[in-house]
Design an enzyme around this catalytic site. Sequence first.
Site, short mmCIF file in Angstrom:
data_model
loop_
_atom_site.label_atom_id
_atom_site.label_comp_id
_atom_site.label_asym_id
_atom_site.label_seq_id
_atom_site.Cartn_x
_atom_site.Cartn_y
_atom_site.Cartn_z
N CYS A 7 0.87 -1.18 0.00
CA CYS A 7 0.00 0.00 0.00
C CYS A 7 0.90 1.23 0.00
CB CYS A 7 -0.99 -0.02 1.16
SG CYS A 7 -0.29 0.23 2.81
N ASN A 10 2.43 1.53 4.22
CA ASN A 10 2.72 0.27 4.90
C ASN A 10 2.46 0.36 6.40
OD1 ASN A 10 5.58 -1.90 5.48
ND2 ASN A 10 3.52 -2.50 4.93
N CYS A 12 -1.33 0.75 7.32
CA CYS A 12 -2.76 0.45 7.49
C CYS A 12 -3.17 -0.81 6.73
CB CYS A 12 -3.63 1.62 7.03
SG CYS A 12 -3.46 3.12 8.03
N ARG A 13 -3.27 -0.69 5.40
CA ARG A 13 -3.83 -1.78 4.59
C ARG A 13 -2.87 -2.95 4.40
NH1 ARG A 13 -5.46 1.75 -0.49
NH2 ARG A 13 -3.50 2.72 0.14
N ASP A 123 -8.49 3.34 1.77
CA ASP A 123 -7.48 3.63 2.78
C ASP A 123 -8.18 4.12 4.05
OD1 ASP A 123 -5.33 4.38 4.33
OD2 ASP A 123 -4.25 5.33 2.68
#
Length: 155
Positions: A7, A10, A12-13, A123
């Site tokens: 993402c 690097n 959250c998702r 996001d």
Amino acid sequence: MKILMVCLGNICRSPLAEGVMQSLVDKYQLDWKVDSAGTSNWHEGEPPHRRSIKIARNHGIDLSVQRSRPFTAEDMTEFDHIYVMDSQNYQDVKRIAGKLWNQDKVDLILNAVTPGKNKAVPDPWYEDTDKAFEHVYQLLLDACEQLIQQLNTQA
């Protein structure tokens, strides 16, 4: 098999995607390596977002040892499959990979459940609510379960 989740930051998702995929790899006792990276270095060395850690923990997944790292061109040769969270991540991975780019290795993760639709994992950083992070977790769980089935038949 080596899988990389990517993402923007690097935090959250992609850490959630790494955690979900690793939990499934463990559940099915697969000899796969799972990692995550970001297309930016904004959070390099930082742990995942507190809500990513919380939501993962609610589902029995521990993200606390993960640390953000930037995607590198060498990741293109190191990993068998690279799953990105949105179209901008795809373009950024392509740009960073440069001459090592291999489009056969890279796809949007939600194409596992909606092939060819190129849907983005939203996001949750922008909304910053448990509900937003839980929604992302559920999307990633569905995608990772599909990927396990698809990739395990290829392995």
